[in-house]
Design a protein around this motif. Structure first.
Motif, PDB file in Angstrom:
ATOM      1  N   ASN A 158     -43.062  58.810  11.577  1.00 35.36           N
ATOM      2  CA  ASN A 158     -43.304  59.240  12.905  1.00 35.36           C
ATOM      3  C   ASN A 158     -44.696  58.634  13.382  1.00 35.36           C
ATOM      4  OD1 ASN A 158     -40.993  60.676  13.169  1.00 35.36           O
ATOM      5  ND2 ASN A 158     -41.962  62.505  12.175  1.00 35.36           N
ATOM      6  N   GLU A 159     -44.875  58.270  14.710  1.00 39.66           N
ATOM      7  CA  GLU A 159     -46.026  57.692  15.185  1.00 39.66           C
ATOM      8  C   GLU A 159     -46.748  58.820  15.694  1.00 39.66           C
ATOM      9  OE1 GLU A 159     -43.470  58.097  18.297  1.00 39.66           O
ATOM     10  OE2 GLU A 159     -43.272  57.077  16.471  1.00 39.66           O
ATOM     11  N   SER A 160     -48.046  58.861  15.797  1.00 37.41           N
ATOM     12  CA  SER A 160     -49.013  60.050  16.545  1.00 37.41           C
ATOM     13  C   SER A 160     -50.166  59.281  16.929  1.00 37.41           C
ATOM     14  CB  SER A 160     -49.095  61.173  15.566  1.00 37.41           C
ATOM     15  OG  SER A 160     -49.979  60.792  14.596  1.00 37.41           O
ATOM     16  N   ASP A 161     -50.912  60.060  17.672  1.00 34.74           N
ATOM     17  CA  ASP A 161     -52.433  59.799  18.217  1.00 34.74           C
ATOM     18  C   ASP A 161     -53.383  59.508  16.854  1.00 34.74           C
ATOM     19  OD1 ASP A 161     -51.455  59.471  20.919  1.00 34.74           O
ATOM     20  OD2 ASP A 161     -51.885  61.235  21.297  1.00 34.74           O
ATOM     21  N   ASN A 162     -52.784  60.191  15.966  1.00 36.36           N
ATOM     22  CA  ASN A 162     -53.804  60.189  14.712  1.00 36.36           C
ATOM     23  C   ASN A 162     -53.308  59.398  13.700  1.00 36.36           C
ATOM     24  OD1 ASN A 162     -55.537  62.203  16.109  1.00 36.36           O
ATOM     25  ND2 ASN A 162     -54.293  63.793  15.339  1.00 36.36           N
ATOM     26  N   GLY A 163     -52.332  58.650  13.697  1.00 33.71           N
ATOM     27  CA  GLY A 163     -51.999  57.642  12.778  1.00 33.71           C
ATOM     28  C   GLY A 163     -50.435  57.530  12.973  1.00 33.71           C
TER      29      GLY A 163
ATOM     30  N   VAL B 148     -50.171  50.047   8.697  1.00 36.66           N
ATOM     31  CA  VAL B 148     -49.099  49.912   8.061  1.00 36.66           C
ATOM     32  C   VAL B 148     -48.760  48.476   7.734  1.00 36.66           C
ATOM     33  CG1 VAL B 148     -46.372  50.240   8.526  1.00 36.66           C
ATOM     34  CG2 VAL B 148     -47.853  51.959   9.495  1.00 36.66           C
ATOM     35  N   ILE B 149     -48.270  48.403   6.526  1.00 32.18           N
ATOM     36  CA  ILE B 149     -48.153  46.814   6.071  1.00 32.18           C
ATOM     37  C   ILE B 149     -46.467  46.704   5.900  1.00 32.18           C
ATOM     38  CG2 ILE B 149     -48.712  45.465   4.212  1.00 32.18           C
ATOM     39  CD1 ILE B 149     -51.153  46.805   3.631  1.00 32.18           C
TER      40      ILE B 149
ATOM     41  N   ARG C  39     -34.674  48.607   9.371  1.00 32.40           N
ATOM     42  CA  ARG C  39     -34.011  49.747  10.372  1.00 32.40           C
ATOM     43  C   ARG C  39     -34.421  49.663  11.620  1.00 32.40           C
ATOM     44  NH1 ARG C  39     -33.123  54.806   6.499  1.00 32.40           N
ATOM     45  NH2 ARG C  39     -31.830  53.971   4.819  1.00 32.40           N
ATOM     46  N   SER C  40     -33.687  49.770  12.609  1.00 35.09           N
ATOM     47  CA  SER C  40     -33.997  49.785  14.270  1.00 35.09           C
ATOM     48  C   SER C  40     -34.790  50.798  14.402  1.00 35.09           C
ATOM     49  CB  SER C  40     -32.786  49.769  15.140  1.00 35.09           C
ATOM     50  OG  SER C  40     -31.877  50.888  14.682  1.00 35.09           O
ATOM     51  N   SER C  41     -34.592  52.034  13.746  1.00 38.11           N
ATOM     52  CA  SER C  41     -35.349  53.162  13.716  1.00 38.11           C
ATOM     53  C   SER C  41     -36.801  53.040  13.193  1.00 38.11           C
ATOM     54  CB  SER C  41     -34.932  54.378  12.999  1.00 38.11           C
ATOM     55  OG  SER C  41     -34.819  54.129  11.389  1.00 38.11           O
ATOM     56  N   THR C  42     -37.344  52.295  12.169  1.00 37.41           N
ATOM     57  CA  THR C  42     -38.471  51.848  11.744  1.00 37.41           C
ATOM     58  C   THR C  42     -39.082  50.923  12.727  1.00 37.41           C
ATOM     59  OG1 THR C  42     -37.554  52.004   9.344  1.00 37.41           O
ATOM     60  CG2 THR C  42     -39.472  50.808   9.694  1.00 37.41           C
TER      61      THR C  42
ATOM     62  N   ALA D  38     -40.234  52.859  15.452  1.00 31.97           N
ATOM     63  CA  ALA D  38     -41.649  53.782  15.143  1.00 31.97           C
ATOM     64  C   ALA D  38     -42.772  52.750  15.168  1.00 31.97           C
ATOM     65  CB  ALA D  38     -41.512  54.404  13.857  1.00 31.97           C
ATOM     66  N   LEU D  39     -42.858  51.561  14.718  1.00 36.83           N
ATOM     67  CA  LEU D  39     -43.703  50.875  14.371  1.00 36.83           C
ATOM     68  C   LEU D  39     -44.222  50.245  15.902  1.00 36.83           C
ATOM     69  CD1 LEU D  39     -42.557  48.502  11.495  1.00 36.83           C
ATOM     70  CD2 LEU D  39     -44.255  50.223  11.430  1.00 36.83           C
TER      71      LEU D  39
END
Length: 222
Positions: free
Chosen positions: A1-6, A17-18, A26-29, A32-33
């Motif tokens: 999950n993405e958020s304002d804090n990371g 994120v590397i 995955r499309s979900s990944t 999220a990126l």
């Protein structure tokens, strides 16, 4: 999950994120990126960008990589790319980054706990060589050694450079280190380590006595 804090995974949050060289995402990944990147997060594609999404040929991954940081598949490029995000750095006195140490840094609200240990098995030398390192921690802290053998604790000296804490560590190939890092600056004076060792090999059987009725250890543990 993405958020304002990371970028959040379980209870962990990441500033960077590397994405390692891979054929598919995955499309979900990928979504999220993209959201993480849109909120100011840093995404690094290392090596070739993915040529598939959900195991189907698709240029969406490669196109997204073009607006992110892209680096070659090598150690030096990776270290340079995340230099500003590193919380701990360990180098020898010669300035070369350590290659046989790992660490775990835990945040315990009022302090941090840093554990450093060797990775690979020692050289099995009869007389191991002393190793000398600088441990640099982002932020200013008072370091206390937590001796895991005796249970004792001892504050030690540190240098403070550009807002970072620099700790000198003299160790051997089987050594480990546990530090408690509390906000502030150490007032302990740095005492130069001028330890000099001398030794000679035993040629054949030798007589010996014990200072107490205990175990006599003549070699390292295996």
């Amino acid at each position: 999950n993405e958020s304002d804090n990371g970028f959040t995974v379980g209870k962990m949050k990441y500033d960077v994120v590397i994405v390692p060289a891979c054929y598919t995402l995955r499309s979900s990944t990928l979504n999220a990126l993209k959201k993480f990147k849109a909120k100011g997060g840093k995404v690094i594609f290392m090596g070739d960008a993915p040529i598939m999404i959900d195991a189907q040929f698709n240029d969406e991954g490669k196109n997204f990589a073009k607006i992110c940081d892209q680096i070659p598949w090598d150690k030096t490029s990776l270290i340079d790319a995340v230099e500003n995000y590193r919380t701990v750095k360990i180098t020898g006195f010669n300035g070369v980054a350590s290659s046989n140490l790992l660490y775990s840094l835990r945040d315990d609200k009022d302090a941090k706990n840093l554990f450093v240990a060797h990775v690979n098995q020692g050289s099995r030398k009869r007389i191991p060589d002393m190793e000398k390192y600088y441990i640099t921690v982002m932020g200013e802290y008072v370091p206390t050694v937590m001796d895991t053998f005796t249970g004792e604790t001892k504050q030690i000296a540190a240098d403070y450079i550009d807002g970072n804490t620099v700790i000198k560590w003299h160790c051997y190939e089987h050594s480990s280190l546990l530090l408690r890092l509390e906000p502030g600056r150490s007032q302990i004076e740095d005492i130069p380590n001028n330890i000099k060792t001398s030794y000679e090999y035993l040629n054949g059987a030798m007589d010996y006595t014990l200072s107490e009725p205990n175990v006599c250890v003549l070699d390292i543990a295996k």
